[in-house]
Design an enzyme around this catalytic site. Structure first.
Site, short mmCIF file in Angstrom:
data_model
loop_
_atom_site.label_atom_id
_atom_site.label_comp_id
_atom_site.label_asym_id
_atom_site.label_seq_id
_atom_site.Cartn_x
_atom_site.Cartn_y
_atom_site.Cartn_z
CE LYS A 90 15.84 64.41 84.78
NZ LYS A 90 15.11 63.46 85.63
CD GLU A 112 12.83 67.27 91.89
OE1 GLU A 112 13.31 66.36 90.73
OE2 GLU A 112 11.89 67.60 91.99
CB SER A 380 19.37 60.24 78.99
OG SER A 380 20.47 59.95 79.85
#
Length: 395
Positions: A90, A112, A380
């Site tokens: 991210k 969010e 991830s």
């Protein structure tokens, strides 16, 4: 084959911009600003420098020798996004979008988050640049991800709990969009996945495609050829499209996206958009596959992993599914939990529950593959955030 969206943000019939009139102008402004920085060497140099010196890229491509030997069959490599700053992929997108927000003169960032990793990444980059940060998060996700809530607050962000609907990611996005409508002049909405109205799916994919670019170069250096198969979990779809996109033109490279199979295939008990209940519709600004009942109402979803617990999927994934370029499967809660433990015990790597879905599918299919075949799984995120939750489940 062309895998770029058209000028209206559509991949085939999927994508577009379905928002209130008040957001059309801000989205046009964002689109113009994004296309300007795509070709701006100064911006790209600053972005790459931060990816390297702040985030720690390139992340390693690790040969999972013990896992491969335990399973038999394919040679498994892990793309170690869990080793990036803040513990997941991210951060790549957060850096890119905050730099864009600064270029646009925005002082306030909203975001969010589901699993909390995007919220942490956004709070981290806002702290780096001294920007105001507000993160919306469903209260159910806040309960599951207490550590990440604390991390965001420690970094100076305001975390606003959302108590409506399923109290998860969908509801957090709704509140973030409401905030943006009210504060468009001062506020930049930093959407965390490859979904939402154009240009977000394209923009997030481009920022995350460094995953696949690195993996491509690394596997060529290690093996002298491209992999036979890429595997990644798919929630909204940013980590998976980031890995897949640089390989889409390589016809001999197969790709599998793994959705959250949840408790069962019954609607409301999973978050797999290509399973029971998945139909084409519009949700939160974009046209894609989404889970809905016979009346077209958005279904409740369930996943052991907060980051995959979402009713829709990014429009480019919908396009790749219908095109047949990427295969989409699911792993259930039990399989993900087992994979979480298996990788921990064979490689000393504790994966995020989201990533565990990809590992679960690798565990399922690797024994059926040849020892000469190469699989790359996108790891991830790291599992620190999930350890308390898993501990409760295994007690």
């Amino acid at each position: 084959m062309n895998f770029q969206p058209n000028e209206r943000g559509y991949w085939g019939e999927f994508g577009g911009r379905f928002v209130p009139e008040t957001l059309m102008s801000p989205l046009e402004e964002l689109t113009s600003a994004y296309f300007a920085i795509r070709d701006d060497s100064e911006f790209q140099a600053e972005f790459l420098n931060l990816l390297q010196d702040f985030s720690g890229r390139p992340t390693p491509l690790f040969y999972a020798k013990r896992l491969s030997e335990t399973l038999g069959g394919a040679k498994i490599y892990l793309k170690r996004e869990d080793l990036g700053h803040t513990g997941s992929h991210k951060i790549n997108n957060a850096i890119g979008q905050v730099l864009l927000a600064k270029r646009m003169g925005k002082k306030r960032i909203i975001a969010e988050t589901g699993a909390g990793q995007h919220g942490v990444a956004t709070a981290t980059v806002c702290a780096l640049f001294g920007l105001e940060c507000v993160v919306y998060m469903g209260t159910e996700d806040m309960r599951r991800q207490e550590l990440n809530v604390f991390r965001m607050r420690l970094l100076g962000a305001e975390v606003r709990g959302v108590d409506s609907g399923s109290k998860t990611l969908k509801d957090a996005i709704n509140e973030a969009l409401r905030d943006w409508v009210t504060n468009v002049d001062t506020t930049y909405y930093l959407l965390g996945s490859a979904l939402g109205p154009h240009p977000y799916p394209l923009m997030v994919r481009d920022f995350q495609s460094h995953i696949g670019k690195e993996a491509r170069q690394q596997i060529l250096e290690k093996e002298g050829r491209l992999p036979d198969l890429l595997v990644a979990c798919v929630g909204g779809g940013s980590n998976s499209i980031g890995l897949f996109h640089p390989f889409l033109q390589d016809e001999n490279v197969q790709m599998i996206g793994v959705e959250a199979g949840g408790k069962s295939s019954k609607l409301g008990e999973h978050a797999a958009r290509f399973m029971e209940g998945g139909k084409v519709g519009v949700l939160q600004g974009t046209k894609s596959y989404l889970l809905q009942d016979d009346r077209g109402n958005i279904s409740l979803t369930h996943s052991i992993s907060a980051g995959l617990d979402y009713a829709s999927i990014g429009p480019e994934h919908a396009y790749l599914h219908d095109l047949g370029r990427v295969e989409y499967v699911s792993a259930n809660d039990e399989e993900a939990l087992k994979a979480f433990q298996t990788l921990s015990q064979t490689e000393g790597i504790i994966p995020a529950l989201e990533s565990s879905h990809g590992i679960a599918h690798a565990i399922k299919i690797a024994p059926e593959m040849s020892p000469n075949e190469i699989m790359v799984v996108n790891l991830s995120g790291r599992g620190d955030k999930d350890v308390n939750q898993v501990q409760e489940m295994l007690a």
